[in-house]
Scaffold this motif. Structure first.
Motif, PDB file in Angstrom:
ATOM      1  N   SER A 100       0.827  -1.198   0.000  1.00  0.00           N
ATOM      2  CA  SER A 100       0.000   0.000   0.000  1.00  0.00           C
ATOM      3  C   SER A 100       0.866   1.255   0.000  1.00  0.00           C
ATOM      4  O   SER A 100       0.581   2.216  -0.712  1.00  0.00           O
ATOM      5  N   ALA A 101       1.938   1.246   0.781  1.00  0.00           N
ATOM      6  CA  ALA A 101       2.852   2.393   0.827  1.00  0.00           C
ATOM      7  C   ALA A 101       3.531   2.596  -0.518  1.00  0.00           C
ATOM      8  O   ALA A 101       3.695   3.736  -0.975  1.00  0.00           O
ATOM      9  N   GLN A 129       5.627   9.533  21.048  1.00  0.00           N
ATOM     10  CA  GLN A 129       5.481   9.054  19.676  1.00  0.00           C
ATOM     11  C   GLN A 129       4.021   8.717  19.372  1.00  0.00           C
ATOM     12  O   GLN A 129       3.518   9.055  18.297  1.00  0.00           O
ATOM     13  N   ARG A 130       3.352   8.048  20.305  1.00  0.00           N
ATOM     14  CA  ARG A 130       1.938   7.711  20.108  1.00  0.00           C
ATOM     15  C   ARG A 130       1.109   8.975  19.926  1.00  0.00           C
ATOM     16  O   ARG A 130       0.283   9.072  19.022  1.00  0.00           O
ATOM     17  N   ILE A 177       4.704   8.213   9.488  1.00  0.00           N
ATOM     18  CA  ILE A 177       4.050   7.165  10.281  1.00  0.00           C
ATOM     19  C   ILE A 177       4.761   5.834  10.066  1.00  0.00           C
ATOM     20  O   ILE A 177       5.061   5.116  11.027  1.00  0.00           O
ATOM     21  N   GLU A 178       5.043   5.502   8.827  1.00  0.00           N
ATOM     22  CA  GLU A 178       5.736   4.242   8.525  1.00  0.00           C
ATOM     23  C   GLU A 178       7.112   4.203   9.181  1.00  0.00           C
ATOM     24  O   GLU A 178       7.523   3.181   9.736  1.00  0.00           O
ATOM     25  N   ALA A 179       7.827   5.323   9.157  1.00  0.00           N
ATOM     26  CA  ALA A 179       9.157   5.386   9.763  1.00  0.00           C
ATOM     27  C   ALA A 179       9.090   5.207  11.279  1.00  0.00           C
ATOM     28  O   ALA A 179       9.915   4.507  11.864  1.00  0.00           O
ATOM     29  N   GLU A 184      15.490   7.842   9.808  1.00  0.00           N
ATOM     30  CA  GLU A 184      16.463   8.423   8.889  1.00  0.00           C
ATOM     31  C   GLU A 184      16.259   7.948   7.456  1.00  0.00           C
ATOM     32  O   GLU A 184      16.752   8.567   6.531  1.00  0.00           O
ATOM     33  N   ASP A 185      15.535   6.844   7.260  1.00  0.00           N
ATOM     34  CA  ASP A 185      15.320   6.307   5.917  1.00  0.00           C
ATOM     35  C   ASP A 185      13.981   6.717   5.319  1.00  0.00           C
ATOM     36  O   ASP A 185      13.686   6.367   4.185  1.00  0.00           O
ATOM     37  N   ARG A 186      13.176   7.475   6.055  1.00  0.00           N
ATOM     38  CA  ARG A 186      11.875   7.866   5.520  1.00  0.00           C
ATOM     39  C   ARG A 186      12.064   8.946   4.459  1.00  0.00           C
ATOM     40  O   ARG A 186      12.981   9.749   4.506  1.00  0.00           O
TER      41      ARG A 186
END
Length: 156
Positions: A8-9, A59-60, A98-100, A107-109
């Motif tokens: 989906s991403a 974070q939440r 959100i995925e990161a 750092e990879d987002r």
């Protein structure tokens, strides 16, 4: 489930990163898919289970806040074709963030910005990883610092 989210991403990234494809019906991402995915994430974050159990309270809270803003942006719309370029960029960046956070790889987002094209009124989308943006800022800062010290040397 994780493979579905990853797929989906990828589909969302393609749909948002390539505005030329946005008018082609087979390439338009349906926002109902995003809403469904985000509701699943919200349920996991609120219940603190699975991939979301190790998220800190901060974070939440930030995740739920960003998610709410994004869902408000896409409210009443059915596909990415109905979003303007700025909204597409905001939705893309929020989903990447959100995925990161969930995968703990900040750092990879991918982070996208819309920047004006020199000599033109149009803007272009520039996408890089968070670490690439950071490295570029540091390189520019270091270059300015080194020039500043050389100017000090010449004036003495």
């Amino acid at each position: 489930m994780r493979a579905l989210r990853f797929a989906s991403a990828i589909v969302l990234s393609l749909a948002l990163a390539a505005p030329a494809f946005a008018s082609v019906d087979s390439r338009v991402l349906m926002l109902d898919d995003i809403r469904t995915q985000q509701n699943e994430i919200r349920d996991g974050v609120e219940s603190r289970t699975g991939r979301y159990k190790d998220l800190s309270s901060a974070q939440r809270s930030e995740l739920l806040s960003k998610q709410a803003r994004m869902l408000q942006t896409i409210e009443g719309k059915h596909s990415t074709d109905e979003l303007n370029d700025q909204q597409k960029t905001e939705v893309f960046n929020t989903l990447e963030w959100i995925e990161a956070v969930v995968n703990d790889d900040g750092e990879d987002r991918m982070v996208c910005e819309r920047r004006p094209v020199l000599g033109s009124t149009r803007k272009e989308r520039i996408c890089k990883t968070a670490s690439q943006w950071r490295e570029e800022r540091e390189a520019a800062r270091n270059m300015m610092d080194s020039r500043g010290s050389c100017m000090d040397c010449k004036s003495n």
